[in-house]
Enzyme design. Structure first.
Site, short mmCIF file in Angstrom:
data_model
loop_
_atom_site.label_atom_id
_atom_site.label_comp_id
_atom_site.label_asym_id
_atom_site.label_seq_id
_atom_site.Cartn_x
_atom_site.Cartn_y
_atom_site.Cartn_z
N LYS A 50 7.68 0.47 42.84
CA LYS A 50 8.51 1.52 42.24
C LYS A 50 8.85 1.24 40.77
CE LYS A 50 12.74 2.52 43.99
NZ LYS A 50 13.72 3.17 44.86
N THR A 58 13.08 -9.70 47.03
CA THR A 58 12.63 -11.09 47.19
C THR A 58 13.13 -11.97 46.04
OG1 THR A 58 10.68 -10.44 48.43
CG2 THR A 58 10.57 -12.56 47.31
N GLU A 129 21.68 -23.51 57.00
CA GLU A 129 22.48 -22.31 56.78
C GLU A 129 23.04 -21.86 58.13
OE1 GLU A 129 20.90 -20.05 52.86
OE2 GLU A 129 19.69 -19.74 54.62
N HIS A 253 26.74 -9.74 54.42
CA HIS A 253 26.79 -11.18 54.09
C HIS A 253 28.25 -11.57 53.89
CE1 HIS A 253 26.09 -15.02 52.20
NE2 HIS A 253 24.80 -14.92 52.46
N ARG A 302 25.82 -15.40 60.86
CA ARG A 302 26.41 -14.59 59.79
C ARG A 302 27.32 -13.47 60.30
NH1 ARG A 302 21.79 -13.57 55.54
NH2 ARG A 302 22.02 -15.78 55.17
N HIS A 363 24.01 -6.61 53.07
CA HIS A 363 23.01 -7.60 52.62
C HIS A 363 21.62 -7.32 53.16
CE1 HIS A 363 21.56 -11.44 51.22
NE2 HIS A 363 21.26 -11.84 52.45
N ARG A 398 20.05 -10.82 61.67
CA ARG A 398 19.01 -11.74 61.22
C ARG A 398 19.57 -13.14 60.98
NH1 ARG A 398 17.75 -13.47 56.27
NH2 ARG A 398 19.01 -11.91 55.20
C1 SIN Z 1 21.83 -16.73 51.39
O1 SIN Z 1 21.33 -17.50 50.59
O2 SIN Z 1 22.95 -16.88 51.88
C2 SIN Z 1 21.03 -15.54 51.82
C3 SIN Z 1 19.82 -15.98 52.50
C4 SIN Z 1 19.42 -14.94 53.50
O3 SIN Z 1 19.83 -13.80 53.40
O4 SIN Z 1 18.73 -15.30 54.44
#
Ligand code: SIN
Length: 558
Positions: A50, A58, A129, A253, A302, A363, A398
């Site tokens: 686009k 990304t 994470e 997020h 999350r 997010h 996710r």
């Molecule tokens: C983050 O760095 O917290 C985001 C990574 C993700 O969305 O998987």
């Protein structure tokens, strides 16, 4: 309440045409990977994007890419963490493909030139994470993983750009999909900001189309997604009659820098990896509140963290909580998270000396165009991968850093399936037909109204009443039509279409699961709702939705 959507956008008749074997739409990790691999196997690939190649989501990925790269880790453990984060509605076969093929695909990225951060003894450095029980997040440039992966993929593309087998067209917005007389997808209409022959709206025909258009974050007032993330792929697929699944599962997020209630558009993300390295959440009294909520505390999945923050903010009547990273020290923070520290400081916050105000913001879309293990959608000739797709990998929420991996793994799967089919003579070149259908175009000045309505009624916390209000507001907004058929109006209509469906299915799911948080149904209901909502539009534009319970015996716990 029933929902009706137009089947096409209002657009000028195509003024030019082109043809390729495969058209790839989008240039994040999924689109670039698909185009590069297809180019080795089919005669002619057209990659359209686009704006410019590195403008998508990304590039903004901070934390990293998850894969069982440590010999002490295993795909089975990655699978288990993904299924738990996904709230019991992941597709086990899709997750199995992700976690078993993932490590090899990440090593291919390294071979292609992506430079990940290394330990002193030269191994890829891995961090943790939310929702992961092991260190399995590979990162680059500290907190600039997406930027480095994008750089490496674009460098690989640049190396073959003069090859006649691949053509890249930037500033090319796909308007709608082209279909033959029985609905097979055989190209796209697109608007190119170009010069000479390829300027304005044209028709690009192909034997197959791969959607890799990314997310839909701009459907909300604030999001971590860049401005290009307007749900174009989901909207175009929906209008063409493709099945769209799990759209109600929107990930918020937990730690997005809070810049004030009126702050609109893309907001600064504070990576979950900051908590992975030891930062903690505290409320306005300075109390840590995640320890009593989940065994993984600040590194819970999350959705669990976002929900705890929303509840804490509601109880205290505040609009943010705080992230405390001070104990990590300036030297560590500047080395490990250079981009985040710089961005925070440029906005007047120093994570080394101050608490950071944070609140959840949109997010990631865990749902999207329903695809199978080969990336095929429900429409012949149409494939999808990356955030636009719903491969079944993410379920209701996710797992952190699984998104880049999904783009990588499923783009490769699509390239393999598609090249084999084309070699077999499947998906022959076909002639598109102009559907005799209702067309629409929304006034781009109503974009903020769509975003405000979605945020107020279909955001991080929803209820029957709030969703009903949003549904009515969006229905009213549909009558505000645009005068000029151009990108701002196409994008606004896409946001409206995706938002309308999202609010519609969110109203149907009467439970709380993953990214779908209902104040009126605060519990997960595995008896009534462990399954998927899938929607499509019929020939008249009426949205039909089907609920299918999951039949397996997945062991899942919240
Ligand atoms: C983050 O760095 O917290 C985001 C990574 C993700 O969305 O998987």
């Amino acid at each position: 309440m029933s929902l009706t959507l137009a089947r096409r956008l209002v657009a000028p008749q195509p003024g030019w045409t082109t043809h390729a074997d495969v058209i790839v739409v989008g240039s994040g990790i999924a689109g670039l990977t698909a185009a590069l691999r297809l180019r080795q196997r089919v005669d002619r690939v057209l990659l359209v994007t686009k704006t410019v190649l590195d403008e998508g989501s990304t590039r903004w990925a901070q934390g990293g890419i998850a894969a069982a790269l440590d010999p002490a880790d295993s795909p089975a453990e990655h699978l288990a963490d993904t299924l738990v984060a996904g709230g019991g509605v992941c597709d086990v076969a899709a997750v199995t493909a992700l976690v078993t093929e993932g490590p090899g695909r990440v090593r291919e990225l390294v071979a292609l030139g992506a430079e990940f951060d290394r330990t002193p003894d030269g191994e890829i450095a891995l961090t943790r994470e939310g929702g992961h029980h092991r260190d399995r997040i590979a990162h680059a440039g500290g907190d600039a993983t997406g930027k480095e992966i994008t750089r490496a993929l674009i460098a690989a593309l640049d190396a073959v750009r003069h090859d006649p087998g691949i053509e890249v067209v930037e500033h090319a917005m796909v308007v709608d999909l082209l279909q033959n007389r029985v609905g097979r997808v055989c190209g796209v209409t697109l608007h190119v900001l170009g010069e000479g022959q390829r300027d304005g709206v044209g028709a690009a025909t192909a034997r197959a189309v791969v959607l890799a258009t990314g997310g839909l974050g701009q459907v909300y007032s604030s999001t971590t997604n860049p401005s290009v993330a307007t749900g174009d792929g989901v909207a175009a697929a929906l209008r063409a009659g493709a099945r769209v699944r799990d759209l109600e599962f929107v990930q918020f997020h937990p730690t997005v820098l809070w810049l004030g209630a009126g702050s609109l558009g893309q907001q600064p993300l504070i990576s979950e990896a900051v908590r992975g390295e030891g930062a903690v959440l505290v409320d306005e009294t300075g109390e840590r509140f995640m320890a009593g909520v989940h065994a993984l505390a600040d590194l819970a999945p999350r959705d669990v963290v976002a929900r705890a923050i929303v509840e804490r903010m509601r109880a205290a009547g505040t609009d943010h909580v705080h992230l405390d990273a001070r104990h990590l020290g300036a030297q560590f923070l500047e080395g490990r998270f250079p981009s985040i520290v710089e961005r925070c400081r440029s906005l007047g916050f120093d994570p080394a000396t101050e608490l950071l105000p944070v609140a959840p913001a949109q997010h990631y879309a865990s749902g999207g165009v329903a695809t199978d293990l080969r990336g095929r959608s429900s429409l012949p000739g149409l494939y999808a991968c990356g955030e636009v797709a719903c491969s079944g990998v993410h379920g209701a929420n996710r797992l952190a850093s699984n998104s880049l991996l999904e783009g990588l793994v499923f783009a490769n799967r699509i390239a393999d399936d598609l090249s084999a089919r084309l070699a077999d003579g499947d998906l022959a070149t076909d002639t598109p037909v102009e559907p005799d259908t209702r067309r629409t175009l929304m006034d781009p000045d109503r974009r903020l109204d769509v975003q405000r309505s979605m945020t107020a009624g279909a955001g991080a916390l929803r209820s029957a009443e709030s969703l009903q209000r949003t549904g009515s507001e969006l229905a009213t907004l549909a009558s505000a039509t645009a005068e000029e058929a151009a990108a701002p109006a196409w994008e606004t209509t896409n946001l409206h279409h995706v938002g309308s469906l999202l609010a519609h299915v969110a109203a149907l799911r009467e439970e709380t699961r993953g990214g779908h948080l209902r104040s009126d149904y605060p519990e997960r209901d595995d008896t009534g709702w462990r399954g998927h909502l899938t929607s499509w539009v019929d020939g008249d534009g009426l949205v039909l939705t089907e609920y299918a319970p999951i039949q397996d015996h997945q062991e899942v716990s919240a």
